[in-house]
Design a protein around this motif. Structure first.
Motif, PDB file in Angstrom:
ATOM      1  N   PRO A  75       1.110  -0.932  -0.091  1.00 36.96           N
ATOM      2  CA  PRO A  75      -0.203   0.091  -0.390  1.00 36.96           C
ATOM      3  C   PRO A  75       0.817   1.224   0.138  1.00 36.96           C
ATOM      4  O   PRO A  75       0.522   2.408  -0.676  1.00 36.96           O
ATOM      5  N   VAL A  76       2.023   0.897   0.781  1.00 42.53           N
ATOM      6  CA  VAL A  76       3.452   2.731   0.289  1.00 42.53           C
ATOM      7  C   VAL A  76       3.246   2.685  -0.608  1.00 42.53           C
ATOM      8  O   VAL A  76       3.166   3.917  -1.317  1.00 42.53           O
ATOM      9  N   VAL A  77       3.934   1.574  -1.458  1.00 43.87           N
ATOM     10  CA  VAL A  77       4.760   1.852  -2.756  1.00 43.87           C
ATOM     11  C   VAL A  77       3.529   2.234  -3.836  1.00 43.87           C
ATOM     12  O   VAL A  77       3.216   3.497  -4.569  1.00 43.87           O
ATOM     13  N   HIS A  78       2.061   1.747  -3.428  1.00 48.94           N
ATOM     14  CA  HIS A  78       1.440   2.391  -4.528  1.00 48.94           C
ATOM     15  C   HIS A  78       0.303   3.748  -4.580  1.00 48.94           C
ATOM     16  O   HIS A  78      -0.131   3.988  -4.931  1.00 48.94           O
ATOM     17  N   ARG A  79       0.745   3.765  -3.307  1.00 52.66           N
ATOM     18  CA  ARG A  79      -0.191   4.831  -2.812  1.00 52.66           C
ATOM     19  C   ARG A  79       1.076   6.405  -3.170  1.00 52.66           C
ATOM     20  O   ARG A  79       0.607   7.391  -3.820  1.00 52.66           O
ATOM     21  N   PHE A  80       2.357   6.616  -2.526  1.00 50.07           N
ATOM     22  CA  PHE A  80       3.333   7.273  -2.898  1.00 50.07           C
ATOM     23  C   PHE A  80       4.484   7.889  -3.699  1.00 50.07           C
ATOM     24  O   PHE A  80       4.925   7.583  -4.395  1.00 50.07           O
ATOM     25  N   SER A  81       3.870   5.888  -4.906  1.00 54.59           N
ATOM     26  CA  SER A  81       5.513   5.639  -6.389  1.00 54.59           C
ATOM     27  C   SER A  81       6.574   5.462  -5.323  1.00 54.59           C
ATOM     28  O   SER A  81       7.123   5.719  -5.044  1.00 54.59           O
ATOM     29  N   PRO A  82       6.985   4.689  -6.211  1.00 53.80           N
ATOM     30  CA  PRO A  82       8.985   4.469  -5.514  1.00 53.80           C
ATOM     31  C   PRO A  82       9.280   5.732  -5.219  1.00 53.80           C
ATOM     32  O   PRO A  82       9.989   5.985  -4.314  1.00 53.80           O
ATOM     33  N   GLN A  83       9.737   6.388  -6.309  1.00 47.27           N
ATOM     34  CA  GLN A  83      10.570   7.714  -6.168  1.00 47.27           C
ATOM     35  C   GLN A  83       9.703   8.918  -5.153  1.00 47.27           C
ATOM     36  O   GLN A  83      10.454   9.090  -4.165  1.00 47.27           O
ATOM     37  N   GLY A  84       8.449   8.632  -4.843  1.00 39.51           N
ATOM     38  CA  GLY A  84       7.554   9.204  -3.608  1.00 39.51           C
ATOM     39  C   GLY A  84       8.438   8.955  -2.009  1.00 39.51           C
ATOM     40  O   GLY A  84       8.657   9.434  -1.436  1.00 39.51           O
ATOM     41  N   VAL A  85       8.575   7.770  -2.284  1.00 43.61           N
ATOM     42  CA  VAL A  85       8.654   6.445  -1.433  1.00 43.61           C
ATOM     43  C   VAL A  85      10.126   6.708  -0.820  1.00 43.61           C
ATOM     44  O   VAL A  85      10.677   6.994   0.157  1.00 43.61           O
ATOM     45  N   LEU A  86      11.418   7.096  -1.982  1.00 39.88           N
ATOM     46  CA  LEU A  86      12.785   7.190  -1.535  1.00 39.88           C
ATOM     47  C   LEU A  86      12.759   8.570  -1.000  1.00 39.88           C
ATOM     48  O   LEU A  86      13.521   8.925  -0.307  1.00 39.88           O
ATOM     49  N   CYS A 129      14.234   2.102   5.953  1.00 40.39           N
ATOM     50  CA  CYS A 129      13.277   0.966   5.750  1.00 40.39           C
ATOM     51  C   CYS A 129      12.754  -0.035   4.395  1.00 40.39           C
ATOM     52  O   CYS A 129      12.928  -0.796   3.952  1.00 40.39           O
ATOM     53  N   TYR A 130      12.846   1.052   3.358  1.00 41.46           N
ATOM     54  CA  TYR A 130      12.585   1.337   1.955  1.00 41.46           C
ATOM     55  C   TYR A 130      13.293   1.479   1.108  1.00 41.46           C
ATOM     56  O   TYR A 130      13.215   1.211   0.036  1.00 41.46           O
ATOM     57  N   PHE A 131      15.131   1.742   1.704  1.00 43.73           N
ATOM     58  CA  PHE A 131      16.112   2.487   1.130  1.00 43.73           C
ATOM     59  C   PHE A 131      16.408   1.777  -0.388  1.00 43.73           C
ATOM     60  O   PHE A 131      16.072   1.458  -1.350  1.00 43.73           O
TER      61      PHE A 131
END
Length: 423
Positions: free
Chosen positions: A260-271, A305-307
């Motif tokens: 849900p995190v990746v889908h909500r913010f996109s990979p670049q947003g998560v980074l 966490c997601y790096f």
């Protein structure tokens, strides 16, 4: 993939990564004991620690070039043999050089695991790469979490560091057996018919080079801090390894909830969010004391966490023609950067300690001082003061990443807008 059991391959991969991460967690917990038992300076400890990070990029880059040719199964059998040999040599280490060689072998094994398992996960879950790479890589902080608990438990029972290292033999034997029995697919790049020349062209694209450089910073922020936390923060708690336990616990939960995190913010947003939280976490770790240090560890855990898996996932999704080579060059870049940074910071840490000792002091004399003596107490005070300064120096890394990933978000948004307009 009719005869390929995706679930069994995935769980065997997770077990192999568990051994990799146990080696990080247990080594982080016993680093101080190794220094005491073998009378090693901080610079020597830094070099030994960095050796694992040298072996990793060596193996992961070479693996990236040959995995399409020899197949993922043969690479994982090699990883099993290197893990077993490295663990046994560590248990029977006699000093600096035996620790150096055994740690190098474990580093090579760790890199070989990633060289095969990252493209394996991307291949068997080609429609959901970033999420499944996060699920796979939750076993890295998961193993560090277990490793630190093993260190804490075994220390309380009075068991030696050799027994703590020996624990890794069991999962090593299990994953070696599983991979020897399972059938493997060819890599996604080979299956899709992408040529080798196209793959090489993809890893020289501006976007790949940018991500490659950013991988230096994300890996240093996560792995250098985690590996040295027990050494650097002994001034804030008698059991600084608990900080790493909390951080990795947060990472396990976060990566488990990646979808849900990746889908909500996109990979670049998560980074981008990760870089901001990592900078804040490092700042808090270097300034807070007492129980509030665990709040800092929580924030830092959320940050890193997601790096690693999201960096790989971004490349797999946005530069897919880079194939296994692209994923493995990313992993190699990260570990190589950590190895260089660790050696540099080990020497810098020694200089800071020497500056904080009485004028004209010889650090070797202080290292050999009798526990409880005035010299030993002075050395501990110097180390306690120097540790947070190392973290403050490292803070610049996630700050630079924040700027870089903000640019990436803007670039990807403009690229998406242009694509919509062109349609």
């Amino acid at each position: 993939m009719n005869n390929i059991n995706k679930n069994q391959l995935f769980w065997a991969s997770c077990l192999a990564l568990l051994v990799t991460s146990l080696s990080f967690g247990i080594r982080a917990g016993i680093l101080g004991k190794l220094g005491t038992d073998f009378q090693l300076t901080t610079a020597e400890l830094g070099t030994i620690t960095a050796t694992a990070f040298w072996g990793f990029p060596l193996a992961v880059v070479i693996g990236g070039f040959i995995v399409d040719v020899i197949g993922m199964k043969k690479l994982l059998v090699m990883a099993f043999l290197f893990h077993l040999l490295g663990i046994v040599l560590t248990i029977f280490a006699q000093g600096y050089w035996t620790l150096f060689i055994s740690t190098l072998l474990i580093g090579i094994a760790n890199g070989t695991v990633e060289a095969a398992c990252n493209p394996l996960v991307a291949t068997i879950y080609s429609d959901n790469k970033t999420t499944k790479l996060n699920h796979f890589h939750l076993w890295f902080p998961g193993g560090i979490f277990l490793g630190t608990l093993i260190v804490i438990l075994f220390n309380s029972l009075g068991l030696s560091w050799q027994i703590q290292v020996a624990v890794m033999i069991i999962p090593t034997l299990v994953y070696g057996y599983l991979f020897s029995k399972l059938e493997f697919p060819v890599t996604e790049r080979v299956a899709s018919g992408v040529s080798t020349s196209t793959m090489y062209k993809s890893v020289t694209s501006p976007l790949f080079i940018f991500m490659f450089i950013c991988m230096f910073g994300t890996a240093i922020t996560e792995l250098f801090t985690g590996q040295w936390i027990d050494v650097l923060l002994k001034n804030v708690t008698d059991n600084a390894i608990l900080i790493l336990t909390l951080t990795t616990g947060v990472m396990v939960i976060g990566r488990g909830l990646a979808k849900p995190v990746v889908h909500r913010f996109s990979p670049q947003g998560v980074l981008l969010i990760s870089a901001i939280l990592s900078a804040l976490g490092l700042y808090l770790l270097s300034t807070l004391t007492g129980n509030s240090i665990f709040f800092a560890a929580f924030i830092f855990g959320l940050g890193v966490c997601y790096f690693w898996p999201t960096m790989l996932g971004f490349v797999a999704e946005n530069i897919p023609k880079s194939g296994a080579l692209g994923l493995n060059l990313m992993g190699g870049a990260g570990m190589f950067a950590v190895s260089v940074y660790t050696i540099f910071m080990g020497g810098f840490y020694d200089k800071l300690i020497l500056q904080k000792l009485p004028e004209g002091a010889n650090e070797v004399d202080y290292l050999n001082a009798t526990p409880g003596s005035e010299m030993a107490d002075a050395l501990n005070l110097a180390k306690n003061a120097a540790g947070p300064e190392i973290l403050q120096a490292t803070l610049i890394v996630p700050i630079i990443l924040t700027i870089g990933f903000l640019g990436l978000v803007i670039y990807m948004r403009s690229k998406k807008t242009n694509l919509i307009i062109s349609k």
